[in-house]
Structure formats: C-alpha cells, structure tokens
Scaffold this active site. Structure first.
Site, PDB file in Angstrom:
ATOM      1  N   LYS A 118       0.827  -1.223   0.000  1.00  0.00           N
ATOM      2  CA  LYS A 118       0.000   0.000   0.000  1.00  0.00           C
ATOM      3  C   LYS A 118       0.857   1.266   0.000  1.00  0.00           C
ATOM      4  CE  LYS A 118      -2.385  -0.957   3.674  1.00  0.00           C
ATOM      5  NZ  LYS A 118      -3.252  -1.151   4.819  1.00  0.00           N
ATOM      6  N   LYS A 199     -15.059 -22.187   1.335  1.00  0.00           N
ATOM      7  CA  LYS A 199     -14.868 -22.658   2.706  1.00  0.00           C
ATOM      8  C   LYS A 199     -15.735 -21.824   3.654  1.00  0.00           C
ATOM      9  CE  LYS A 199     -11.485 -22.752   6.372  1.00  0.00           C
ATOM     10  NZ  LYS A 199     -10.353 -22.254   7.020  1.00  0.00           N
ATOM     11  N   LYS A 202     -16.114 -16.964   8.814  1.00  0.00           N
ATOM     12  CA  LYS A 202     -16.809 -15.719   9.153  1.00  0.00           C
ATOM     13  C   LYS A 202     -16.344 -14.564   8.275  1.00  0.00           C
ATOM     14  CE  LYS A 202     -14.037 -15.074  13.351  1.00  0.00           C
ATOM     15  NZ  LYS A 202     -13.489 -16.451  13.367  1.00  0.00           N
TER      16      LYS A 202
HETATM   17  P1  ADP Z   1     -13.060 -18.437  10.478  1.00  0.00           P
HETATM   18  O1  ADP Z   1     -12.479 -18.944   9.180  1.00  0.00           O
HETATM   19  O2  ADP Z   1     -14.547 -18.460  10.476  1.00  0.00           O
HETATM   20  O3  ADP Z   1     -12.480 -17.099  10.880  1.00  0.00           O
HETATM   21  P2  ADP Z   1     -11.344 -19.438  12.550  1.00  0.00           P
HETATM   22  O4  ADP Z   1     -10.149 -19.057  11.764  1.00  0.00           O
HETATM   23  O5  ADP Z   1     -11.678 -18.653  13.782  1.00  0.00           O
HETATM   24  O6  ADP Z   1     -12.623 -19.486  11.589  1.00  0.00           O
HETATM   25  O7  ADP Z   1     -11.226 -20.995  12.885  1.00  0.00           O
HETATM   26  C1  ADP Z   1     -11.221 -21.556  14.165  1.00  0.00           C
HETATM   27  C2  ADP Z   1     -11.000 -23.045  13.993  1.00  0.00           C
HETATM   28  O8  ADP Z   1     -12.055 -23.651  13.200  1.00  0.00           O
HETATM   29  C3  ADP Z   1      -9.695 -23.408  13.269  1.00  0.00           C
HETATM   30  O9  ADP Z   1      -9.150 -24.550  13.892  1.00  0.00           O
HETATM   31  C4  ADP Z   1     -10.132 -23.734  11.850  1.00  0.00           C
HETATM   32  O10 ADP Z   1      -9.278 -24.667  11.232  1.00  0.00           O
HETATM   33  C5  ADP Z   1     -11.520 -24.327  12.069  1.00  0.00           C
HETATM   34  N1  ADP Z   1     -12.368 -24.027  10.892  1.00  0.00           N
HETATM   35  C6  ADP Z   1     -12.861 -22.818  10.550  1.00  0.00           C
HETATM   36  N2  ADP Z   1     -13.604 -22.881   9.420  1.00  0.00           N
HETATM   37  C7  ADP Z   1     -13.594 -24.189   9.025  1.00  0.00           C
HETATM   38  C8  ADP Z   1     -14.187 -24.916   7.931  1.00  0.00           C
HETATM   39  N3  ADP Z   1     -14.948 -24.300   7.036  1.00  0.00           N
HETATM   40  N4  ADP Z   1     -13.947 -26.241   7.849  1.00  0.00           N
HETATM   41  C9  ADP Z   1     -13.188 -26.877   8.778  1.00  0.00           C
HETATM   42  N5  ADP Z   1     -12.604 -26.254   9.820  1.00  0.00           N
HETATM   43  C10 ADP Z   1     -12.788 -24.932   9.967  1.00  0.00           C
END
Ligand code: ADP
Ligand code: TRP
Length: 329
Positions: A118, A199, A202
């Site tokens: 940036k 995938k 959030k």
């Molecule tokens: P997000 O992608 O919603 O921000 P996080 O990064 O907070 O989720 O993930 C928290 C945990 O949940 C991690 O261990 C991550 O690998 C698992 N996780 C998140 N989304 C998925 C998904 N779609 N499939 C499988 N595991 C997931």
C-alpha cells in the site's frame, strides 16, 4: 498420560465449520490425553478493542464448548487472563527469544507486506501484542508441560517457535526445564463448505452459526447456492454442497439413500435442503438447548472458568517457581 493443550481464540460466533474442524476433534483428544483447554483472551485483545464484544465473545465460546460436550470434571478449562503466571513466564521467555525469530513470523510478515504494497509505513497498524504473539503463545504451551498441541496448519510455525524458545532456555541452564511440545495437525479434517460453496468462514459471511435457532437454521439452509438443474434431472453428489454438509450429519445408511435419490433424479434442490435441515437440526437441537441455558447464566459460566483456573494455577505456580529458581530471580 500425555498432556494436550488447546488454545481457543474468542473471536466471533461459532459456526459449523468450527464445530467439525476444531471443536469435535479437540474434544475427542480428552479420551487419550490429559487435556487442557483455554480461551486466549489476551491474544484476542490485540485485535478486539471493544470491551463488550470481547466479554461477549469469551462467554459465547465458553458456552459453545461446554454445550458441545467439554466435560470440566475430566479436563481443565480456563481463561488465559486468569493465570497471571503466564505473563511472568512470557517475560522470562522474551529474554530467550531472538527478535529476528519474531521478524520471521508469517502473520507479522504478511501484515508488513500488506503495508509495503500500500506504500504505507511497514509497521502501520501493528501493535507489540501482534509482534510478540508467538511468545505469549509459547508461554501458554510451555507453562503446562504440554506434549501435544492440536492446531491448524497455519499455526505450526508458532509451535516451532515455542520449541526454539524452550530449547534456547533449556540450553542456557543445561537442564530440561521446559518440555518440548509437538504440533498435532489433523490431516483428515474435512473443510466444511459455506452457503456459497467456498470454505465456511466468518470472513466470507457464508456461515451457518452452530447455535442458530431452528427458524434461522432453516432459512440459511434454504439459501444454499445450487445449480439450475430441474427436479427430474439426476444430480451429482460430488459437486453438491448440500450433500457435503449432509455427509457430516447423516448416518451411513442415510448417506447412501440420499446419494441414490440424487442419482435417480426426481428430487429437486428444495427437497434435498429439507433432508439436510432434518439431519442438521437433529444433531444441533440438543446442543442449542444446552447452549441457551448456559449463555443465559453468565455468572455461572465465569464461575466454571474460575474453577478451571484454580486447577491450572497450581500447575503454573510450580512451573514458574522452577524457572525463577533456575534463572536466579
Ligand atoms: P473463520 O475462518 O470463520 O475465521 P477461525 O479461523 O476462527 O474461523 O477458525 C477456528 C478453527 O475452526 C480453526 O481450527 C479452523 O481450522 C476451524 N475451521 C474454521 N472454518 C472451518 C471450515 N470451514 N472447515 C473446517 N474447519 C474450519
Ligand atoms: N494462536 C492460536 C490461533 O490463532 C490460538 C492460541 C493461543 C493457541 N495460544 C495457544 C493455540 C496455545 C494452541 C496453544 O488459533
């Protein structure tokens, strides 16, 4: 029994991707390990500056894991912030952490790179909590003599850093003061697809919240994106996210039956979504009931976490006493 330690970041509302990707596999460890689970609230402070959002997130995550089956009679469950010994250990570890090690952390490097692209100051928006994040994480792990730390692939560098820091300290004092932890990366965990087929995450806004009400659950499932095939056409299970989600919740017999109906044709996407709603709601409704009861009583949730913290502090006190003595403090 070997010790496992799981750190949970309290950011945002839990969704079914978290349930299958993180919560279920982590809870399964308690059968094989002396398992400890904690909410990394001081890690979250680096990015969450709204006090009520942080407080609420901690409560939601605590209620979520308890509703999903975390049994505080068998495992230790606490908030990081309730264990002041962790922050003293962090200070000790800082003295054994090369700054260059932290410069090489992927998460920090990605932020610097984004700033450079940036044309901003390389360190714009990066606080010291983010920079030293791996040292606090090492303290979380090393404090409890953890043998294994179940993490996603993105966290393996942090475990390697905890190993490096522990080795530097052990080497200096010529003693095995800190146990060297190992990462346990679950290779088989399926990636749960979201409403739009990407995938579930959030950050994509495509989630099904784990504790959505029955009505909301139905509404979200009806919103799952499908192709434009008509009712009579045979359908492909491999490319259908309805089927991918169904597999997670259904029995083997149910799975085979739905696959057969896909192949035969005559079933529209609306009906497939009804079938999906049925199995999802069947599994989640008892969790949702437990969750609603837990979240409506925050004082009791905090008390549960405090009970866990008391147990954790006994262990932490011993580790810290051993280290202070070795350091000459
Ligand atoms: P997000 O992608 O919603 O921000 P996080 O990064 O907070 O989720 O993930 C928290 C945990 O949940 C991690 O261990 C991550 O690998 C698992 N996780 C998140 N989304 C998925 C998904 N779609 N499939 C499988 N595991 C997931
Ligand atoms: N950094 C981890 C994450 O982003 C959370 C965490 C903090 C953690 N301390 C930990 C995980 C200790 C395992 C062990 O998900």
């Amino acid at each position: 029994m070997k010790i496992s330690l799981t750190g949970i970041k309290p950011t945002g509302t839990l969704h079914i991707g978290n349930y299958f990707g993180a919560i279920k596999p982590a809870l399964a460890l308690s059968a094989r390990y002396d398992a400890r689970y904690f909410i990394a609230d001081y890690h979250a402070l680096n990015v969450m500056k709204d006090p009520s959002a942080l407080r609420q997130s901690v409560l939601e995550v605590a209620a979520g894991w308890l509703a999903a089956g975390l049994d505080t009679k068998k495992v230790i469950f606490y908030r990081q912030s309730s264990i002041p010994e962790i922050f003293e250990l962090t200070t000790i570890l800082h003295a054994f952490t090369a700054k260059g090690l932290l410069n090489r952390a992927h998460a920090y490097k990605a932020l610097v790179q984004a700033n450079n692209e940036k044309g901003a100051d390389p360190d714009a928006g990066i606080n010291m909590g983010l920079f030293t994040y791996p040292v606090l994480m090492a303290a979380d792990i090393l404090m409890f003599d953890s043998d294994v730390v179940p993490v996603g692939r993105d966290q393996t560098q942090h475990i390697e850093m905890a190993q490096d820091i522990a080795q530097a300290l052990n080497f200096n004092y010529r003693q095995e003061l800190l146990k060297i932890p190992q990462a346990a990366v679950e290779e088989e965990v399926a990636v749960v697809p979201g409403l739009d087929g990407r995938k579930m995450s959030k950050s994509y806004g495509n989630t099904i919240p784990l504790f959505a009400s029955e009505k909301e659950l139905k509404k979200l499932i009806m919103r799952i994106v499908t192709n434009s095939q008509g009712v009579e056409e045979p359908k492909d299970t491999e490319s259908s996210q309805i089927f991918a989600l169904y597999k997670l919740f259904a029995s083997a017999d149910e799975r085979r039956a739905l696959a057969e109906r896909y192949r035969a044709g005559g079933m529209g996407w609306g009906e497939a979504k009804e079938a999906l709603f049925f199995v999802v709601n069947r599994e989640l409704s008892p969790l949702r009931e437990r969750y609603n009861a837990l979240i409506s009583n925050p004082d009791s949730l905090i008390a549960t976490l405090e009970e866990g913290a008391e147990k954790a502090r006994v262990i932490a006190g011993k580790t810290l006493a051993r280290l202070r003595k070795a350091c000459g403090i």
